[in-house]
Design an enzyme around this catalytic site. Structure first.
Site, PDB file in Angstrom:
ATOM      1  CG  HIS A  54     -17.786  -8.949  -2.366  1.00  0.00           C
ATOM      2  ND1 HIS A  54     -18.141  -8.081  -1.265  1.00  0.00           N
ATOM      3  CD2 HIS A  54     -18.085  -8.452  -3.490  1.00  0.00           C
ATOM      4  CE1 HIS A  54     -18.654  -7.167  -1.812  1.00  0.00           C
ATOM      5  NE2 HIS A  54     -18.483  -7.096  -3.124  1.00  0.00           N
ATOM      6  CG  ASP A  96     -17.152  -7.587 -10.907  1.00  0.00           C
ATOM      7  OD1 ASP A  96     -18.163  -6.809 -11.687  1.00  0.00           O
ATOM      8  OD2 ASP A  96     -16.574  -7.058  -9.852  1.00  0.00           O
TER       9      ASP A  96
HETATM   10  N1  COA Z   1      -7.489 -14.674  -5.251  1.00  0.00           N
HETATM   11  C1  COA Z   1      -6.517 -15.124  -4.379  1.00  0.00           C
HETATM   12  N2  COA Z   1      -6.610 -15.239  -3.089  1.00  0.00           N
HETATM   13  C2  COA Z   1      -7.598 -14.372  -2.520  1.00  0.00           C
HETATM   14  C3  COA Z   1      -8.250 -13.778  -3.422  1.00  0.00           C
HETATM   15  C4  COA Z   1      -8.364 -13.720  -4.582  1.00  0.00           C
HETATM   16  N3  COA Z   1      -9.228 -13.199  -5.578  1.00  0.00           N
HETATM   17  N4  COA Z   1      -9.331 -13.001  -2.580  1.00  0.00           N
HETATM   18  C5  COA Z   1      -8.945 -13.366  -1.197  1.00  0.00           C
HETATM   19  N5  COA Z   1      -7.963 -14.287  -1.038  1.00  0.00           N
HETATM   20  C6  COA Z   1      -7.042 -14.771  -0.140  1.00  0.00           C
HETATM   21  C7  COA Z   1      -6.389 -13.705   0.468  1.00  0.00           C
HETATM   22  O1  COA Z   1      -5.138 -13.714  -0.017  1.00  0.00           O
HETATM   23  C8  COA Z   1      -6.388 -14.074   2.043  1.00  0.00           C
HETATM   24  O2  COA Z   1      -5.528 -14.941   2.164  1.00  0.00           O
HETATM   25  P1  COA Z   1      -4.594 -15.274   3.407  1.00  0.00           P
HETATM   26  O3  COA Z   1      -5.765 -15.573   4.521  1.00  0.00           O
HETATM   27  O4  COA Z   1      -3.675 -16.812   2.990  1.00  0.00           O
HETATM   28  O5  COA Z   1      -3.764 -14.132   3.507  1.00  0.00           O
HETATM   29  C9  COA Z   1      -7.825 -14.810   2.177  1.00  0.00           C
HETATM   30  O6  COA Z   1      -8.197 -15.097   0.790  1.00  0.00           O
HETATM   31  C10 COA Z   1      -8.549 -13.947   2.876  1.00  0.00           C
HETATM   32  O7  COA Z   1      -9.004 -12.655   1.938  1.00  0.00           O
HETATM   33  P2  COA Z   1      -9.340 -11.359   2.740  1.00  0.00           P
HETATM   34  O8  COA Z   1      -8.088 -10.682   2.883  1.00  0.00           O
HETATM   35  O9  COA Z   1     -10.003 -11.352   3.832  1.00  0.00           O
HETATM   36  O10 COA Z   1     -10.119 -10.607   1.348  1.00  0.00           O
HETATM   37  P3  COA Z   1     -10.457  -9.036   1.469  1.00  0.00           P
HETATM   38  O11 COA Z   1     -11.778  -8.837   2.127  1.00  0.00           O
HETATM   39  O12 COA Z   1      -9.443  -8.146   2.007  1.00  0.00           O
HETATM   40  O13 COA Z   1     -10.412  -8.709   0.074  1.00  0.00           O
HETATM   41  C11 COA Z   1     -11.221  -8.454  -2.252  1.00  0.00           C
HETATM   42  C12 COA Z   1     -11.734  -8.880  -0.847  1.00  0.00           C
HETATM   43  C13 COA Z   1     -12.270  -8.287  -2.943  1.00  0.00           C
HETATM   44  C14 COA Z   1     -10.436  -7.129  -2.260  1.00  0.00           C
HETATM   45  C15 COA Z   1     -10.160  -9.647  -2.860  1.00  0.00           C
HETATM   46  O14 COA Z   1     -11.121 -10.928  -2.708  1.00  0.00           O
HETATM   47  C16 COA Z   1      -9.750  -9.623  -4.100  1.00  0.00           C
HETATM   48  O15 COA Z   1      -8.809  -8.905  -4.283  1.00  0.00           O
HETATM   49  N6  COA Z   1     -10.547 -10.245  -5.215  1.00  0.00           N
HETATM   50  C17 COA Z   1     -10.048  -9.990  -6.745  1.00  0.00           C
HETATM   51  C18 COA Z   1     -10.693  -8.765  -7.282  1.00  0.00           C
HETATM   52  C19 COA Z   1     -12.244  -8.766  -7.425  1.00  0.00           C
HETATM   53  O16 COA Z   1     -12.576  -9.764  -7.899  1.00  0.00           O
HETATM   54  N7  COA Z   1     -12.932  -7.820  -6.927  1.00  0.00           N
HETATM   55  C20 COA Z   1     -14.223  -7.381  -7.092  1.00  0.00           C
HETATM   56  C21 COA Z   1     -14.819  -7.436  -6.208  1.00  0.00           C
HETATM   57  S1  COA Z   1     -16.937  -7.324  -6.368  1.00  0.00           S
END
Ligand code: COA
Length: 386
Positions: free
Chosen positions: A266, A322
Site C-alpha cells: 500500500h 483488499d
Molecule cells: N507485489 C509484488 N511486489 C510488490 C508489490 C506487490 N503487490 N507491492 C510492492 N512491491 C514491490 C515493488 O515492486 C518494489 O520492489 P523493488 O523495490 O524491488 O522495485 C517494492 O515492493 C516497493 O514498492 P513501492 O514501489 O514502494 O510500492 P508503491 O507504493 O509504488 O505501490 C501499490 C503501492 C499498492 C500500488 C503496490 O503495492 C501494488 O501494486 N499492490 C498490488 C495492488 C493492490 O493490492 N492494490 C490495493 C491497494 S489498497
C-alpha cells in the site's frame, strides 16, 4: 509559478478534520478514534454519523439516524424500471454511477446550496446525505437480481445497513457472524483521507453541484483499476493459483516475472495495513467457527500470505485491506464484480463527510497549469497544408 508535481503527490489540496493516516506506525483514525476502536465497538451507522458530524452521536441521535436510513432503503419504482433496461452485462460500478446520478433528478435542490453551513443548506444537506447513504447498498444488491432477469428482493426496515445488504443479496435471513463481518468491512472502507475519488468529490462539491453529481462522479473515479477493484483481482488470483500447495511456485514465478501480487502493499502504509490486521482476525474467527465448510480459497489465501511475508516483508509490503475483503465477500455469496460497488457503498459516508466539509467553507477548485503548447500562430488555409 509553482512546481508541477505529477499526481499532486505530497501537495496539500485541503485542510480536513475527518481522518488521519500514519503509514509508518500503521495507524488510521476517523475523527480521532482509531479504526481498531471503531471496528470493535461501533456500527457502520454510528461511524457514518461520526464521520459526518464530527462526534459520536447520543443514543437518541443514532436511533433517529437509523430510522431515517431504514425509511429510505426502498428504491423508487422508476429507478428500478430503468435498471431493468440496462444491459445485463453492465458493470455494477457503471450501474451504480448511473442510478445515483438518475436519483438526483428526483431530488432537485441546487438552489438550496449556497456554500454556507446554515439553514436551508443544512436541512437539504442532511436529508440528501441520508437518502444517498441509505440507497447505495439496496441499489447494488438489486442489481444482482435484476441483471439475472429476476425481481429484486424487497428491503427490510428491521435490518441494519449491513444485514439488509446481505438479505437483499441472498434473500435469506442474514447470518449474524457474516452480518457482523460485513458491518466491520463497511466501517473499514468508509473513509481514507484524500484519495482520488474523495478529491473528485471535493472538486465537484466546490462548484456547488448537487450531492448526486458529487457522488456519481466519485463512483466513476473509484471504478478505475488503479483505485477500487484490487479485492476482485485477489479472488481471481486465488482461483488461478488453485490450491494452497501450488501457492509457493505460483508466487515465485509471478515475482520472477515482475508481476504484482494482488492485495499486497500500500502506498500509504509501510507496515501491515491496520484494516488488514482487523480483517485477518475476522478471517481467523470465521475459520475456527466454520472450519472445513469454508471455501478452500481461505487455505490458499493463508498460504499466499505466509509466502509473501517471507518474500516481500523486507520491502515493507504486507497484505492490504483488499487481500481479505475479497475472500470474505466471496464467502458471503457476493459475486466478485460487485466488490468495488461494495467499496462505494461504504465510502459514500466518507465522500459525503468531505463534501460537507468542503461546502461549509467553500472555494471553487481552480488550479493552474504549465503551458507546454505552441506560441500563438496564424491559420493555415486547407489548400496550403501538406
Ligand atoms: N507485489 C509484488 N511486489 C510488490 C508489490 C506487490 N503487490 N507491492 C510492492 N512491491 C514491490 C515493488 O515492486 C518494489 O520492489 P523493488 O523495490 O524491488 O522495485 C517494492 O515492493 C516497493 O514498492 P513501492 O514501489 O514502494 O510500492 P508503491 O507504493 O509504488 O505501490 C501499490 C503501492 C499498492 C500500488 C503496490 O503495492 C501494488 O501494486 N499492490 C498490488 C495492488 C493492490 O493490492 N492494490 C490495493 C491497494 S489498497
Amino acid at each position: 509559478m509553482s512546481d508541477f508535481l505529477p499526481g499532486l503527490e505530497g501537495v496539500a489540496a485541503t485542510k480536513s478534520a475527518i481522518s488521519f493516516i500514519d503509514g509508518e506506525k500503521g495507524l488510521l483514525s476517523y475523527r480521532g478514534y482509531s479504526i481498531e476502536t471503531l471496528a470493535a465497538n461501533s456500527s457502520f451507522e454510528e461511524t457514518t454519523l461520526l464521520l459526518l458530524e464530527g462526534e459520536l452521536p447520543s443514543s437518541a441521535d443514532l436511533a433517529s439516524f437509523k430510522t431515517k436510513l431504514k425509511s429510505h432503503y426502498r428504491i423508487k419504482y422508476h429507478i428500478r424500471e430503468m435498471m431493468r433496461h440496462f444491459p445485463s452485462s453492465a458493470h455494477p460500478m457503471d450501474m451504480l454511477q448511473t442510478a445515483v446520478s438518475s436519483l438526483g433528478m428526483f431530488y432537485p435542490g441546487t438552489e438550496c446550496l449556497t456554500g454556507s453551513d446554515a439553514g436551508e443548506d443544512l436541512r437539504y444537506v442532511r436529508n440528501m446525505t441520508v437518502n444517498i447513504i441509505a440507497q447505495m447498498a439496496p441499489l447494488v444488491a438489486m442489481w444482482e437480481h435484476i441483471r439475472g432477469g429476476y425481481n429484486p428482493v424487497e428491503p427490510r426496515e428491521d435490518l441494519s445497513v449491513a444485514e439488509n445488504l446481505l438479505y437483499m443479496f441472498t434473500g435469506k435471513e442474514p447470518d449474524p457472524m457474516l452480518s457482523k463481518i460485513m458491518d466491520v468491512c463497511l466501517i473499514l472502507h468508509a473513509e481514507h483521507t484524500l484519495n482520488a475519488s474523495t478529491f473528485s468529490a471535493l472538486v465537484s462539491g466546490s462548484t456547488l453541484a448537487t450531492p448526486y453529481s458529487v457522488i456519481s462522479g466519485a463512483i466513476g473515479t473509484l471504478s478505475g483499476p488503479l483505485h477500487g477493484g484490487a479485492n476482485f483481482r485477489v479472488v481471481e488470483m486465488l482461483k488461478e493459483i488453485g490450491s494452497a500447495d501450488k501457492a509457493e511456485a505460483w508466487i515465485d514465478n509471478a515475482l520472477a516475472n515482475k508481476e504484482v501480487i494482488w492485495g499486497m502493499g500500500h502506498r500509504e502504509y509501510k507496515v501491515k495495513d491496520p484494516r488488514a490486521t482487523i480483517l485477518h482476525k475476522l478471517v481467523n474467527e470465521l475459520i475456527s467457527d466454520r472450519g472445513n465448510s469454508l471455501d478452500s480459497t481461505f487455505k490458499t489465501a493463508m498460504k499466499v500470505e505466509e509466502i509473501c511475508k517471507d518474500r516481500l516483508g523486507h520491502k515493507g509490503v504486507y497484505p492490504n485491506v483488499d487481500f481479505y475483503s475479497g475472500i470474505l465477500y466471496a464467502e458471503m455469496g457476493i459475486s466478485a464484480d460487485q466488490f468495488t460497488a461494495l467499496f462505494a457503498v461504504a465510502r459514500s459516508a466518507g465522500w459525503l463527510a468531505h463534501w460537507r466539509e468542503q461546502i461549509s467553507d467553500n472555494r471553487i477548485y481552480r488550479p493552474t497549469q504549465i503551458y507546454i503548447g505552441s506560441d500563438v500562430r496564424g491559420y493555415t488555409p486547407m489548400s496550403e497544408r501538406s
